[in-house]
Design a protein around this motif. Sequence first.
Motif, PDB file in Angstrom:
ATOM      1  N   LEU A 178       0.754  -1.319  -0.044  1.00  0.00           N
ATOM      2  CA  LEU A 178      -0.032  -0.074   0.096  1.00  0.00           C
ATOM      3  C   LEU A 178       0.737   1.180  -0.040  1.00  0.00           C
ATOM      4  O   LEU A 178       0.433   2.287  -0.540  1.00  0.00           O
ATOM      5  CB  LEU A 178      -0.874   0.090   1.211  1.00  0.00           C
ATOM      6  CG  LEU A 178      -2.103  -0.982   1.075  1.00  0.00           C
ATOM      7  CD1 LEU A 178      -3.046  -0.900   2.409  1.00  0.00           C
ATOM      8  CD2 LEU A 178      -3.001  -0.694  -0.027  1.00  0.00           C
ATOM      9  N   LEU A 179       2.043   1.215   0.801  1.00  0.00           N
ATOM     10  CA  LEU A 179       2.848   2.505   0.667  1.00  0.00           C
ATOM     11  C   LEU A 179       3.420   2.812  -0.558  1.00  0.00           C
ATOM     12  O   LEU A 179       3.541   3.515  -1.047  1.00  0.00           O
ATOM     13  CB  LEU A 179       3.669   2.394   1.956  1.00  0.00           C
ATOM     14  CG  LEU A 179       3.476   2.256   3.356  1.00  0.00           C
ATOM     15  CD1 LEU A 179       4.705   2.038   4.126  1.00  0.00           C
ATOM     16  CD2 LEU A 179       2.958   4.002   3.420  1.00  0.00           C
ATOM     17  N   GLY A 180       3.917   1.435  -1.300  1.00  0.00           N
ATOM     18  CA  GLY A 180       4.538   1.581  -2.426  1.00  0.00           C
ATOM     19  C   GLY A 180       3.337   2.043  -3.705  1.00  0.00           C
ATOM     20  O   GLY A 180       3.801   2.955  -4.618  1.00  0.00           O
ATOM     21  N   ALA A 181       2.142   1.700  -3.466  1.00  0.00           N
ATOM     22  CA  ALA A 181       1.190   2.377  -4.422  1.00  0.00           C
ATOM     23  C   ALA A 181       1.001   3.843  -4.283  1.00  0.00           C
ATOM     24  O   ALA A 181       0.751   4.653  -5.086  1.00  0.00           O
ATOM     25  CB  ALA A 181      -0.142   1.421  -4.240  1.00  0.00           C
ATOM     26  N   ALA A 182       0.723   4.118  -3.038  1.00  0.00           N
ATOM     27  CA  ALA A 182       0.361   5.496  -2.562  1.00  0.00           C
ATOM     28  C   ALA A 182       1.765   6.521  -2.948  1.00  0.00           C
ATOM     29  O   ALA A 182       1.623   7.579  -3.391  1.00  0.00           O
ATOM     30  CB  ALA A 182       0.324   5.626  -0.869  1.00  0.00           C
ATOM     31  N   ALA A 183       2.855   5.922  -3.078  1.00  0.00           N
ATOM     32  CA  ALA A 183       4.062   6.709  -2.820  1.00  0.00           C
ATOM     33  C   ALA A 183       4.200   6.910  -4.747  1.00  0.00           C
ATOM     34  O   ALA A 183       4.427   8.134  -5.159  1.00  0.00           O
ATOM     35  CB  ALA A 183       5.428   6.032  -2.633  1.00  0.00           C
ATOM     36  N   LEU A 184       3.607   5.942  -5.503  1.00  0.00           N
ATOM     37  CA  LEU A 184       3.749   6.202  -6.892  1.00  0.00           C
ATOM     38  C   LEU A 184       2.465   7.080  -7.290  1.00  0.00           C
ATOM     39  O   LEU A 184       2.983   8.180  -8.153  1.00  0.00           O
ATOM     40  CB  LEU A 184       3.530   4.718  -7.486  1.00  0.00           C
ATOM     41  CG  LEU A 184       3.362   4.545  -9.202  1.00  0.00           C
ATOM     42  CD1 LEU A 184       4.646   5.450  -9.664  1.00  0.00           C
ATOM     43  CD2 LEU A 184       3.166   3.405  -9.619  1.00  0.00           C
ATOM     44  N   PHE A 185       1.558   7.001  -6.730  1.00  0.00           N
ATOM     45  CA  PHE A 185       0.329   7.797  -7.140  1.00  0.00           C
ATOM     46  C   PHE A 185       0.959   9.148  -6.720  1.00  0.00           C
ATOM     47  O   PHE A 185       0.538  10.083  -7.535  1.00  0.00           O
ATOM     48  CB  PHE A 185      -0.968   7.529  -6.283  1.00  0.00           C
ATOM     49  CG  PHE A 185      -1.447   6.075  -6.588  1.00  0.00           C
ATOM     50  CD1 PHE A 185      -1.081   5.397  -7.794  1.00  0.00           C
ATOM     51  CD2 PHE A 185      -2.018   5.550  -5.646  1.00  0.00           C
ATOM     52  CE1 PHE A 185      -1.447   4.173  -7.943  1.00  0.00           C
ATOM     53  CE2 PHE A 185      -2.667   4.135  -5.985  1.00  0.00           C
ATOM     54  CZ  PHE A 185      -2.273   3.515  -7.008  1.00  0.00           C
ATOM     55  N   TYR A 186       1.223   9.639  -5.439  1.00  0.00           N
ATOM     56  CA  TYR A 186       1.630  10.804  -5.032  1.00  0.00           C
ATOM     57  C   TYR A 186       3.027  11.287  -5.940  1.00  0.00           C
ATOM     58  O   TYR A 186       3.088  12.373  -6.346  1.00  0.00           O
ATOM     59  CB  TYR A 186       1.841  10.972  -3.483  1.00  0.00           C
ATOM     60  CG  TYR A 186       2.222  12.201  -3.095  1.00  0.00           C
ATOM     61  CD1 TYR A 186       0.978  13.364  -3.053  1.00  0.00           C
ATOM     62  CD2 TYR A 186       3.258  12.908  -2.501  1.00  0.00           C
ATOM     63  CE1 TYR A 186       1.153  14.453  -2.681  1.00  0.00           C
ATOM     64  CE2 TYR A 186       3.422  14.214  -2.167  1.00  0.00           C
ATOM     65  CZ  TYR A 186       2.289  15.003  -2.103  1.00  0.00           C
ATOM     66  OH  TYR A 186       2.440  16.386  -1.821  1.00  0.00           O
ATOM     67  N   GLY A 187       3.691  10.438  -6.100  1.00  0.00           N
ATOM     68  CA  GLY A 187       4.964  11.007  -7.281  1.00  0.00           C
ATOM     69  C   GLY A 187       4.441  11.315  -8.372  1.00  0.00           C
ATOM     70  O   GLY A 187       5.108  12.128  -8.916  1.00  0.00           O
ATOM     71  N   GLY A 188       3.486  10.684  -8.907  1.00  0.00           N
ATOM     72  CA  GLY A 188       2.881  10.798 -10.240  1.00  0.00           C
ATOM     73  C   GLY A 188       2.424  12.434 -10.236  1.00  0.00           C
ATOM     74  O   GLY A 188       2.414  13.427 -11.376  1.00  0.00           O
ATOM     75  N   ARG A 189       1.581  12.795  -9.175  1.00  0.00           N
ATOM     76  CA  ARG A 189       1.076  14.037  -8.874  1.00  0.00           C
ATOM     77  C   ARG A 189       2.091  15.105  -8.831  1.00  0.00           C
ATOM     78  O   ARG A 189       1.887  16.197  -9.288  1.00  0.00           O
ATOM     79  CB  ARG A 189      -0.061  13.970  -7.639  1.00  0.00           C
ATOM     80  CG  ARG A 189      -0.485  15.148  -7.054  1.00  0.00           C
ATOM     81  CD  ARG A 189      -1.685  15.490  -8.138  1.00  0.00           C
ATOM     82  NE  ARG A 189      -2.312  16.604  -7.382  1.00  0.00           N
ATOM     83  CZ  ARG A 189      -3.277  17.415  -7.850  1.00  0.00           C
ATOM     84  NH1 ARG A 189      -3.441  16.957  -9.270  1.00  0.00           N
ATOM     85  NH2 ARG A 189      -3.827  18.390  -7.531  1.00  0.00           N
ATOM     86  N   ILE A 190       3.171  14.948  -8.049  1.00  0.00           N
ATOM     87  CA  ILE A 190       4.176  15.813  -7.903  1.00  0.00           C
ATOM     88  C   ILE A 190       4.965  15.940  -9.054  1.00  0.00           C
ATOM     89  O   ILE A 190       5.341  17.028  -9.433  1.00  0.00           O
ATOM     90  CB  ILE A 190       5.381  15.227  -6.878  1.00  0.00           C
ATOM     91  CG1 ILE A 190       4.494  15.275  -5.501  1.00  0.00           C
ATOM     92  CG2 ILE A 190       6.479  16.269  -6.565  1.00  0.00           C
ATOM     93  CD1 ILE A 190       4.034  16.693  -4.966  1.00  0.00           C
ATOM     94  N   THR A 191       5.308  15.061  -9.975  1.00  0.00           N
ATOM     95  CA  THR A 191       6.055  15.177 -10.978  1.00  0.00           C
ATOM     96  C   THR A 191       5.219  15.833 -12.171  1.00  0.00           C
ATOM     97  O   THR A 191       5.813  16.642 -12.878  1.00  0.00           O
ATOM     98  CB  THR A 191       6.666  13.894 -11.531  1.00  0.00           C
ATOM     99  OG1 THR A 191       5.739  12.883 -11.738  1.00  0.00           O
ATOM    100  CG2 THR A 191       7.626  13.277 -10.676  1.00  0.00           C
ATOM    101  N   THR A 192       3.979  15.642 -12.423  1.00  0.00           N
ATOM    102  CA  THR A 192       3.341  16.084 -13.550  1.00  0.00           C
ATOM    103  C   THR A 192       2.466  17.224 -12.980  1.00  0.00           C
ATOM    104  O   THR A 192       2.137  18.194 -13.795  1.00  0.00           O
ATOM    105  CB  THR A 192       2.316  15.268 -14.000  1.00  0.00           C
ATOM    106  OG1 THR A 192       1.366  14.749 -12.975  1.00  0.00           O
ATOM    107  CG2 THR A 192       3.218  13.591 -14.426  1.00  0.00           C
ATOM    108  N   GLY A 193       2.400  17.455 -11.940  1.00  0.00           N
ATOM    109  CA  GLY A 193       1.471  18.693 -11.165  1.00  0.00           C
ATOM    110  C   GLY A 193       0.023  18.816 -11.718  1.00  0.00           C
ATOM    111  O   GLY A 193      -0.614  19.410 -11.542  1.00  0.00           O
ATOM    112  N   THR A 194      -0.392  17.486 -12.084  1.00  0.00           N
ATOM    113  CA  THR A 194      -1.827  17.337 -12.547  1.00  0.00           C
ATOM    114  C   THR A 194      -2.330  15.995 -11.916  1.00  0.00           C
ATOM    115  O   THR A 194      -1.807  15.156 -11.523  1.00  0.00           O
ATOM    116  CB  THR A 194      -1.873  16.958 -14.259  1.00  0.00           C
ATOM    117  OG1 THR A 194      -1.320  16.029 -14.331  1.00  0.00           O
ATOM    118  CG2 THR A 194      -0.936  18.268 -14.861  1.00  0.00           C
TER     119      THR A 194
END
Length: 135
Positions: A52-68
């Motif tokens: 769950l931490l890995g999935a959440a980190a990927l989702f939030y990382g996608g949010r941070i890197t793209t800003g969308t």
Amino acid sequence: MSTNHTGTGMAAPLNGGRVAGYAGLLVLGALTGVAGALVQGDWFPGGLVLALLGAAALFYGGRITTGTGVGVAAPALGWLIAVILLTATRPEGDFVFGAGVGSYVFLLGGMVAAVICATLRPPAWPASGSARPGK
């Protein structure tokens, strides 16, 4: 009269780099879903937390890197597709997910993590050249 329409976030023009980035996030989401499905049942409860931490980190990382929000939606869609495909039974009757509570927590927890990351605002970065925020 020439106007330059360079937006940010969802208003940014779609180009090959952005499409490749979103496709990469989709593939990473699928890989995270497969890895999480395998780990969450083997090392319970630590594997479940790790998945769950890995999935959440990927989702939030996608949010941070793209800003969308698409930066969250792309890996979440890949994760969801992989997890749904792994829940289907095979003709032999085998499947990856067991009937335990950990499987349901992984499925629902991953979806909740995607929704939370999609609704979070990206952090405000200080202006360049400023050593202190707010200055």
